[in-house]
Design a protein around this motif. Sequence first.
Motif, short mmCIF file in Angstrom:
data_model
loop_
_atom_site.label_atom_id
_atom_site.label_comp_id
_atom_site.label_asym_id
_atom_site.label_seq_id
_atom_site.Cartn_x
_atom_site.Cartn_y
_atom_site.Cartn_z
N LEU A 38 0.82 -1.16 0.19
CA LEU A 38 0.02 -0.03 -0.12
C LEU A 38 0.78 1.33 0.12
O LEU A 38 0.39 2.13 -0.56
CB LEU A 38 -1.01 0.06 1.16
CG LEU A 38 -2.05 -1.14 1.30
CD1 LEU A 38 -2.77 -1.06 2.55
CD2 LEU A 38 -2.80 -1.08 0.02
N VAL A 39 1.85 1.03 0.73
CA VAL A 39 2.88 2.46 0.52
C VAL A 39 4.36 1.71 0.68
O VAL A 39 4.52 0.64 1.20
CB VAL A 39 2.69 3.23 2.06
CG1 VAL A 39 1.44 3.93 2.06
CG2 VAL A 39 2.74 2.40 3.10
N SER A 40 5.38 2.61 0.52
CA SER A 40 6.73 2.26 0.40
C SER A 40 7.06 2.13 1.83
O SER A 40 6.40 2.76 2.97
CB SER A 40 7.69 3.07 -0.32
OG SER A 40 8.00 4.19 0.48
N THR A 44 5.29 7.39 5.62
CA THR A 44 4.92 7.64 7.15
C THR A 44 3.62 7.80 7.10
O THR A 44 2.73 7.80 8.23
CB THR A 44 5.66 8.39 7.97
OG1 THR A 44 5.78 9.62 7.32
CG2 THR A 44 7.15 7.77 8.27
N ALA A 45 2.86 8.30 6.03
CA ALA A 45 1.35 8.64 6.04
C ALA A 45 0.80 7.86 4.52
O ALA A 45 1.46 7.70 3.65
CB ALA A 45 1.23 10.12 6.04
N ALA A 46 -0.54 7.81 4.78
CA ALA A 46 -1.25 7.37 3.42
C ALA A 46 -1.19 8.31 2.44
O ALA A 46 -1.21 9.51 2.58
CB ALA A 46 -2.71 6.95 3.96
N THR A 47 -0.93 7.82 1.23
CA THR A 47 -0.74 8.90 0.24
C THR A 47 -2.39 9.17 -0.53
O THR A 47 -3.41 8.35 -0.25
CB THR A 47 -0.26 8.19 -0.95
OG1 THR A 47 -0.66 7.23 -1.50
CG2 THR A 47 1.14 7.86 -0.83
N TRP A 53 -8.26 5.02 -3.24
CA TRP A 53 -8.41 3.60 -3.56
C TRP A 53 -9.25 2.89 -2.49
O TRP A 53 -10.33 2.35 -2.64
CB TRP A 53 -6.96 2.85 -3.62
CG TRP A 53 -7.32 1.31 -3.95
CD1 TRP A 53 -7.33 0.65 -5.06
CD2 TRP A 53 -6.97 0.08 -2.83
NE1 TRP A 53 -7.34 -0.40 -4.88
CE2 TRP A 53 -7.38 -0.77 -3.88
CE3 TRP A 53 -6.95 0.26 -1.61
CZ2 TRP A 53 -7.39 -2.16 -2.97
CZ3 TRP A 53 -6.63 -0.86 -1.04
CH2 TRP A 53 -7.04 -2.25 -1.80
N VAL A 54 -8.81 3.16 -1.09
CA VAL A 54 -9.64 2.64 -0.11
C VAL A 54 -11.24 3.00 -0.06
O VAL A 54 -12.02 2.37 -0.04
CB VAL A 54 -8.89 2.89 1.28
CG1 VAL A 54 -10.03 2.73 2.43
CG2 VAL A 54 -7.65 2.39 1.34
N SER A 76 -0.41 1.83 12.59
CA SER A 76 -1.69 2.55 13.01
C SER A 76 -1.57 4.13 12.27
O SER A 76 -2.55 4.67 12.04
CB SER A 76 -1.72 2.77 14.40
OG SER A 76 -0.66 3.46 15.10
N ALA A 77 -0.34 4.63 12.03
CA ALA A 77 -0.06 5.71 11.60
C ALA A 77 -0.70 5.87 10.27
O ALA A 77 -1.08 7.04 9.73
CB ALA A 77 1.56 6.06 11.72
N ILE A 78 -0.81 4.79 9.22
CA ILE A 78 -1.25 4.57 8.22
C ILE A 78 -2.74 4.39 8.09
O ILE A 78 -3.63 4.83 7.45
CB ILE A 78 -0.48 3.65 7.08
CG1 ILE A 78 0.82 3.87 7.38
CG2 ILE A 78 -0.94 3.78 5.76
CD1 ILE A 78 1.72 4.70 6.31
N ALA A 79 -3.10 3.25 8.90
CA ALA A 79 -4.25 2.82 8.91
C ALA A 79 -5.49 3.67 9.51
O ALA A 79 -6.62 3.72 9.10
CB ALA A 79 -4.41 1.24 9.53
N GLU A 80 -5.00 4.27 10.83
CA GLU A 80 -6.28 5.06 11.45
C GLU A 80 -6.75 6.19 10.71
O GLU A 80 -7.95 6.30 10.56
CB GLU A 80 -5.64 5.18 12.67
CG GLU A 80 -5.72 4.10 13.66
CD GLU A 80 -5.24 4.47 15.06
OE1 GLU A 80 -4.74 5.54 15.45
OE2 GLU A 80 -5.02 3.53 15.77
#
Length: 177
Positions: A38-40, A44-47, A53-54, A76-80
Amino acid sequence: MFKYLLPEGVFRSVYEIDLNMLRELGLLGIIADLDNTLVSARTTAATPELARWVEGVRERGFRVVIVSNNRRARVSAIAEPLGVPYISSARKPLAGAFRQALRLLELPPERVAVIGDQLVTDVLGARRTGLTPFLVSPIAPGEEGLATQMNRLIERIARSRLRRKGLWPDGEGSWRG
Ligand SMILES: [Mg+2]
């Protein structure tokens, strides 16, 4: 053994996976790997692209959960911010976290896809749990740690074996490795 490392399909990225195809296969839930799927690893954060996409996946009626072997703080930093449930320190390919994810999705294994960039963790774990695995090319393979580099070695061997047997789903010609 190698058959457990066989993905159902191979794609350049999650964004190229056709949601209609998932539907036609009867799949209603998605268990997504985080790092390099989903990310490299260094993101450290969702693009914005991932957030879209989500949103799109959910609008189409799919349920999504992130299952990662990485630490809680990282996942959690990306998913939340995306509002996506997650399981961290998952110890893939062990089945425990996949079973826990099925409970979160409230779906049986035959209804759930796994999307990940590693044969030895994502695909193997999916096959062992009766889920349908899809492989994507790693977003930034140059940033991988030692354990993952070892896994890549096993992958190369498995992939060439499966190719020789004509089993590897090469359709997209998308694999960079
Ligand atoms: Mg990964």
